[in-house]
Scaffold this motif. Structure first.
Motif, short mmCIF file in Angstrom:
data_model
loop_
_atom_site.label_atom_id
_atom_site.label_comp_id
_atom_site.label_asym_id
_atom_site.label_seq_id
_atom_site.Cartn_x
_atom_site.Cartn_y
_atom_site.Cartn_z
N PHE A 19 4.78 -6.37 -13.43
CA PHE A 19 4.81 -5.57 -12.23
C PHE A 19 3.66 -4.61 -12.21
O PHE A 19 3.41 -3.83 -13.13
CB PHE A 19 6.25 -4.95 -11.69
CG PHE A 19 7.42 -5.99 -11.81
CD1 PHE A 19 7.55 -6.68 -10.41
CD2 PHE A 19 8.15 -6.40 -12.65
CE1 PHE A 19 8.46 -7.67 -10.46
CE2 PHE A 19 9.14 -7.21 -12.65
CZ PHE A 19 9.34 -7.91 -11.36
N ASP A 20 3.02 -4.20 -10.88
CA ASP A 20 2.32 -2.99 -10.68
C ASP A 20 3.37 -1.91 -10.37
O ASP A 20 4.40 -2.13 -10.07
CB ASP A 20 1.10 -3.50 -9.59
CG ASP A 20 1.61 -3.62 -8.17
OD1 ASP A 20 2.87 -3.18 -7.96
OD2 ASP A 20 0.91 -4.17 -7.42
N PRO A 21 2.59 -0.72 -10.11
CA PRO A 21 3.24 0.42 -9.78
C PRO A 21 4.05 0.25 -8.36
O PRO A 21 4.99 1.10 -8.38
CB PRO A 21 2.13 1.47 -9.81
CG PRO A 21 1.01 0.87 -10.63
CD PRO A 21 1.21 -0.38 -10.24
N ASN A 22 3.48 -0.69 -7.50
CA ASN A 22 4.36 -0.84 -6.36
C ASN A 22 5.42 -1.58 -6.15
O ASN A 22 6.02 -1.83 -5.29
CB ASN A 22 3.19 -0.99 -5.24
CG ASN A 22 2.23 -0.09 -4.90
OD1 ASN A 22 2.57 1.05 -5.20
ND2 ASN A 22 0.98 -0.50 -4.56
N GLY A 23 5.93 -2.41 -7.67
CA GLY A 23 6.76 -3.11 -7.54
C GLY A 23 6.41 -4.77 -7.11
O GLY A 23 7.27 -5.44 -7.03
N ASP A 24 5.08 -4.99 -6.78
CA ASP A 24 4.74 -6.24 -6.59
C ASP A 24 4.46 -7.17 -8.15
O ASP A 24 3.67 -6.43 -8.96
CB ASP A 24 3.41 -6.42 -5.77
CG ASP A 24 3.68 -5.62 -4.44
OD1 ASP A 24 4.70 -5.94 -3.87
OD2 ASP A 24 2.62 -4.89 -4.17
N THR A 76 -0.38 -0.12 -14.95
CA THR A 76 -1.19 0.94 -14.17
C THR A 76 -1.58 0.58 -12.78
O THR A 76 -1.69 1.51 -12.04
CB THR A 76 -2.25 1.77 -15.18
OG1 THR A 76 -3.29 0.73 -15.26
CG2 THR A 76 -1.88 2.21 -16.15
N GLY A 77 -1.62 -0.64 -12.56
CA GLY A 77 -2.32 -1.28 -11.17
C GLY A 77 -3.24 -2.21 -11.25
O GLY A 77 -2.84 -3.51 -11.35
#
Length: 424
Positions: A19-24, A76-77
């Motif tokens: 997952f990315d930091p936004n939860g995606d 981290t993204g």
């Protein structure tokens, strides 16, 4: 290993979501990539092979992994979507280590590797292989009847590299111990063919660090022998000011082609730096200093300063700006020095302790004035702002020294062998 550092068995990571930091969700883990090292040292974990939605397998560096827990991996993204290609120095942990028959060093008894434990090094983002879970016997039909045990990496033979190997694999493993400056010095004295082989075997982040320390001619030569997609990846991993310096040495067509292959945000930073004269504050600055908003606290600032990838010069101060907090920022408010951060309580707002007395420089400021400024105020870094008062970047003392020293200073053996090795 120090107590409290996380240990994970790789069988538990196979197929877990990323997952990315936004939860995606970015994809799922399909394997882990390690690099063998000489001298019996545990292999360093370079990253993960992640299968994204399109079923493409990409490489996720461990430096971009912020969490490995609760059946998931957090990044981290931004991830690089270029297809993963295994390099000569790399080993796939799931694909090449599991089910492999090896021998215990102490008893010479044959065992089968059932699982591999990885562990994060204390106070660092680096990971390495820590232990093996093995079963005695030859496997096959008798596999379930053998005794199982967990052993240290050093207790198992058959994986470590030999010191005397001649391939790029062993040479790169030897370089792993050295600072980028020392690796660059060694590369400079290799033949062009050998230099290209070693550069091809280094991972992107390591090659980027080494390129930053090489003479310009060597940089251009190595970059020209990489595939264009990989050359763009390495440029993205370099500090923007160093990437701009390297691209400025290339023919215009080559420069534009590589910029077009880079991520738009990274390319935009480099293009902005290329628009300034080389020996000015704009041409010298980095576009990635530590930037905080006025409502950030001392605790927030210290957390940013602790980041391992920061150079000491950049970590010596933070710059307080109004939103947006990426260069070019909102209005620049002032600087907070590291020593001040250590003196004030963690809850203190950085906006209340900024040093606004020192006048920032414009991007057109010539090198001689930048040098005098740093010397007069005993600074290791100076902010650069535009006419509207927005922070564009910062010039650090190491970048100034690069332009004050003779052009061939990187080609000089400024440290003798005894100094590098400690006299051994």
């Amino acid at each position: 290993m120090a107590a409290g550092t996380p240990r994970v068995f790789v069988s538990h990571l196979s197929g877990v979501p990323v997952f990315d930091p936004n939860g995606d969700q970015v994809g799922r883990v399909r394997d882990l990539v390690a690099m063998l090292r000489v001298g019996g040292r545990p292999p360093r974990l370079l990253g993960m092979v992640v299968e994204v939605v399109s079923r493409r397998r990409i490489f996720l560096p461990m430096t971009r992994v912020t969490g490995v827990e609760s059946g998931q991996v957090i990044t981290t993204g931004v991830v690089n979507m270029r297809r993963f290609e295994q390099r000569p120095t790399e080993r796939l942990v799931l694909g090449e280590f599991l089910d492999r028959r090896v021998r215990l060093v102490e008893t010479d008894e044959e065992v089968t590797v059932l699982d591999v434990a990885i562990q994060q090094l204390p106070a660092r983002r680096d990971w390495e292989i820590d232990k093996f879970f093995v079963r005695k016997g030859r496997g096959g039909a008798l596999r379930r009847k053998g005794e199982t045990l967990t052993v240290e990496w050093s207790a198992v033979g058959g994986f470590s590299l030999e010191e005397h190997g001649q391939g790029a694999e062993s040479l790169v493993a030897t370089f792993e111990r050295l600072r980028p400056t020392d690796v660059a010095n060694a590369l400079h004295h290799l033949t062009p063919k050998r230099r290209a082989e070693v550069a091809a075997a280094l991972d992107d982040d390591r090659l980027a660090d080494v390129l930053e320390e090489l003479p310009g001619d060597d940089q251009v030569e190595i970059l020209g022998k990489l595939e264009e997609d990989r050359a763009a990846d390495v440029l993205e991993a370099m500090d923007p000011d160093d990437a701009a310096d390297l691209l400025s040495e290339l023919p215009e067509a080559d420069k534009e082609r590589l910029l077009a292959l880079m991520r738009p945000d990274d390319a935009a930073d480099v293009r902005r730096l290329l628009s300034y004269e080389e020996r000015t504050a704009g041409g010298l600055m980095t576009t990635e200093p530590i930037i905080l908003r006025p409502d950030a606290t001392v605790a927030d600032a210290l957390a940013r300063v602790r980041q391992q990838d920061l150079s000491p010069a950049l970590a010596a101060q933070v710059y307080v700006c109004r939103s947006p907090d990426e260069t070019p920022t909102g209005r620049y408010l002032g600087t907070v020095h590291f020593q001040r951060l250590l003196r004030d309580p963690p809850y203190t707002l950085v906006s209340s302790i900024v040093d606004s007395d020192l006048v920032p420089l414009s991007p057109e400021t010539p090198l001689t004035v930048v040098t005098s400024y740093l010397a007069a105020y005993n600074m290791v870094s100076v902010p650069v702002v535009d006419e509207s008062g927005s922070l564009l970047g910062a010039v650090t003392v190491d970048d100034v020294l690069d332009h004050l020293l003779p052009e061939d200073w990187r080609e000089t053996d400024f440290l003798g062998e005894e100094e590098i090795t400690g006299g051994r």
